[in-house]
Enzyme design. Structure first.
Site, PDB file in Angstrom:
ATOM      1  CE  LYS A 143      17.304  -0.186 -20.911  1.00  0.00           C
ATOM      2  NZ  LYS A 143      17.048   1.140 -21.458  1.00  0.00           N
ATOM      3  CB  THR A 147      -0.933   0.038   1.238  1.00  0.00           C
ATOM      4  OG1 THR A 147      -0.126   0.114   2.408  1.00  0.00           O
ATOM      5  CG2 THR A 147      -1.846  -1.171   1.325  1.00  0.00           C
ATOM      6  CG  HIS A 148       0.397   4.397   1.274  1.00  0.00           C
ATOM      7  ND1 HIS A 148      -0.400   5.507   1.093  1.00  0.00           N
ATOM      8  CD2 HIS A 148      -0.215   3.632   2.213  1.00  0.00           C
ATOM      9  CE1 HIS A 148      -1.440   5.427   1.910  1.00  0.00           C
ATOM     10  NE2 HIS A 148      -1.362   4.293   2.589  1.00  0.00           N
ATOM     11  CD  GLU A 180       8.410   1.421 -21.443  1.00  0.00           C
ATOM     12  OE1 GLU A 180       9.151   1.978 -20.641  1.00  0.00           O
ATOM     13  OE2 GLU A 180       8.801   1.031 -22.563  1.00  0.00           O
ATOM     14  CB  SER A 222      18.675   0.003 -26.177  1.00  0.00           C
ATOM     15  OG  SER A 222      19.509   1.100 -26.465  1.00  0.00           O
TER      16      SER A 222
END
Ligand code: ARG
Length: 483
Positions: A287, A159-160, A294, A281
């Site tokens: 990468k 949470t948070h 995304e 990448s």
């Protein structure tokens, strides 16, 4: 200048439209996607005109044959669009009339483009709603599959974005799954509400011809005709509703994607996505980027945008048809298609991802994520929860300062905080035990997630049956109209 006789409404005009007017008002680049539905709607309309004796049988037959030829062309992609004609309805009618002669002009009897476009878009979105529900279920299924294998995989619940309590990976995946279940339900609910046929509302007030609206509704697979002609040609709440369904699904997708992006970072290291669904990448050889997740997260912007576009565009419109309504198609066609492809991509990403159980367990055991369990333990020994909270708070402070987990302290150390603590406390503190013991209804214990998996599967199966039945009904209508 556009040749005047090509417009369906040329009679009262002295001159044709300026090129710029046509270009500005044309909807063909968007509504050409409705071609199939437009022809089906016309086939149902002419069948009814014939049955009700409104146009001569031989004219109706000529129209029907002409429409069937056009339908074949629409299906195989050879129907040529004429951009000097403003929309798909005009294109179909113009081609029909140029092929079969003046009989073609009788097709539009008792009908207007206003009810025609409301019909076409409803039929288009009806299919889209079923496809979207199906795509949501596909993703839900992928999540449920991960849950099936991970009832005992312990991970931190947040949470948070702070470690809160241990949960299982199954519980976490099922949390997303039930969101998508509601999304799928929402698409089907919207489907049911728009299951009324607009055809026969005509321009706005109905018609003087003795049409049979029940017959056309039935031919096109609708439950019944819409109740009020003015409402029918002016309202787009079915579009707005689907725009909301798509936006909400996109928001749920985005939340899942956000987590997978975080989880695949080196800092989390919870998940590795399959090579087939990641990208590299151009400069950094090491990468492996979660681009699909995304992009899905990014596409939420246009899905929410489509909803806002629709709400603002329909706000304050007087009854009945206003040309503003032409702006309803592009945004929602896009958001429906996008949410469907996002769900399909994410179901592939989820079902091929490898979750690192060892890493998840290790991260969960680090820190004081079992503090609530220590407090609950004290409650079982008769300490009021509020007091227990304070005792454990002090123990947590000590645990942080001494750099050790709660379960790694000695019994003496723990008893320093409360003499109610006994040896049996150590059975309560391992994080896996903490997860397993939360067996309240809907909780994270393996028994509970097993039950949730059954509930999720039942929901998927029942929708699957509904979608199959609706598709069959619609498919039978298309068959009957086109054969
Ligand atoms: N292209 C129009 C639309 O999408 C079709 C209806 C046109 N009706 C009219 N009265 N101009 O809304």
């Amino acid at each position: 200048m556009i040749a005047l006789q090509q417009a369906l409404w040329s009679g009262r005009f002295e001159s044709g439209m300026d090129d710029s007017t046509l270009e500005f008002t044309s909807s063909l680049s968007v509504d050409s996607k409705l071609a199939f539905y437009d022809v089906m709607g016309s086939l149902a309309h002419v069948r009814m005109l014939k049955a009700c004796g409104i146009i001569p049988a031989e004219d109706a037959d000529a129209i029907t044959s002409g429409l069937k030829v056009i339908l074949g062309e629409v299906k195989d992609g050879s129907f040529a669009l004429d951009y000097s004609l403003e929309d798909i309805h005009t294109n179909v009618e113009f081609v029909l009339t140029s092929r079969i002669g003046p009989a073609g002009g009788k097709l539009h009897t008792g009908r207007s483009r206003n009810d025609q476009v409301a019909l076409d878009f409803r039929m288009y979105l009806r299919d889209e709603a079923l496809a979207a529900a199906e795509a949501m279920d596909g993703l839900m299924m992928a999540l449920v599959k991960v849950a099936e294998d991970n009832g005992d995989t312990v991970m931190p619940g947040f949470t948070h974005m702070q470690h809160a309590q241990p949960v299982s990976l199954a519980q976490h995946m099922l949390a997303h799954a039930f969101r998508f279940s509601r999304d799928a339900d929402r698409f089907l609910d919207a489907f049911r509400r728009m299951d009324k046929c607009p055809l026969g509302a005509a321009a706005l007030a109905g018609t003087t011809y003795p049409i049979d609206r029940r017959m056309t509704a039935e031919s096109l697979g609708f439950k019944e005709p819409t109740e009020n002609s003015m409402d029918t040609v002016s309202d787009r709440d079915f579009v707005n509703e689907l725009a909301f369904c798509a936006a909400q699904a996109a928001i749920h997708l985005s939340s899942l994607c956000e987590e997978l992006v975080l989880w695949s970072s080196q800092e989390f290291g919870f998940v590795e996505m399959d090579d087939r669904y990641t990208t590299g990448s151009s400069i950094m050889p090491q990468k492996k980027n979660p681009d699909i997740a995304e992009l899905v997260r990014g596409k939420t912007g246009s899905a929410v945008g489509a909803l806002v576009t629709m709400l603002v565009m329909t706000k304050g419109l007087p009854l009945t048809y206003n040309r503003d309504l032409q702006e309803d198609k592009a945004p929602v066609m896009d958001s429906m298609a996008s949410v469907r492809s996002c769900a399909r991509m994410m179901s592939k990403v989820v079902s091929t991802s490898r979750f690192d159980k060892v890493r998840m367990a290790e991260v969960t055991s680090r820190g004081q994520i079992n503090a609530t369990d220590l407090a609950d333990y004290l409650v079982t020994k008769g300490v009021p929860f509020r007091e227990a909270h304070g005792i454990v708070g002090a123990a947590v402070r000590h645990s942080i300062e001494s750099g050790r987990n709660l379960e790694d302290m000695t019994l003496e150390e723990l008893r320093g905080f409360s003499d109610r603590i006994d040896e049996d406390v150590f059975e309560m503190l391992p994080v896996k035990r903490c997860m397993e013991r939360r067996d309240s209804y809907g909780g994270t214990s393996p028994g509970s997630t097993d039950m949730q998996i059954s509930q999720a599967m039942e929901q998927i199966m029942s929708r699957d049956e509904t979608i199959r039945q609706e598709r069959q009904l619609i498919g039978n209508c298309w068959k009957s109209l086109s054969e």
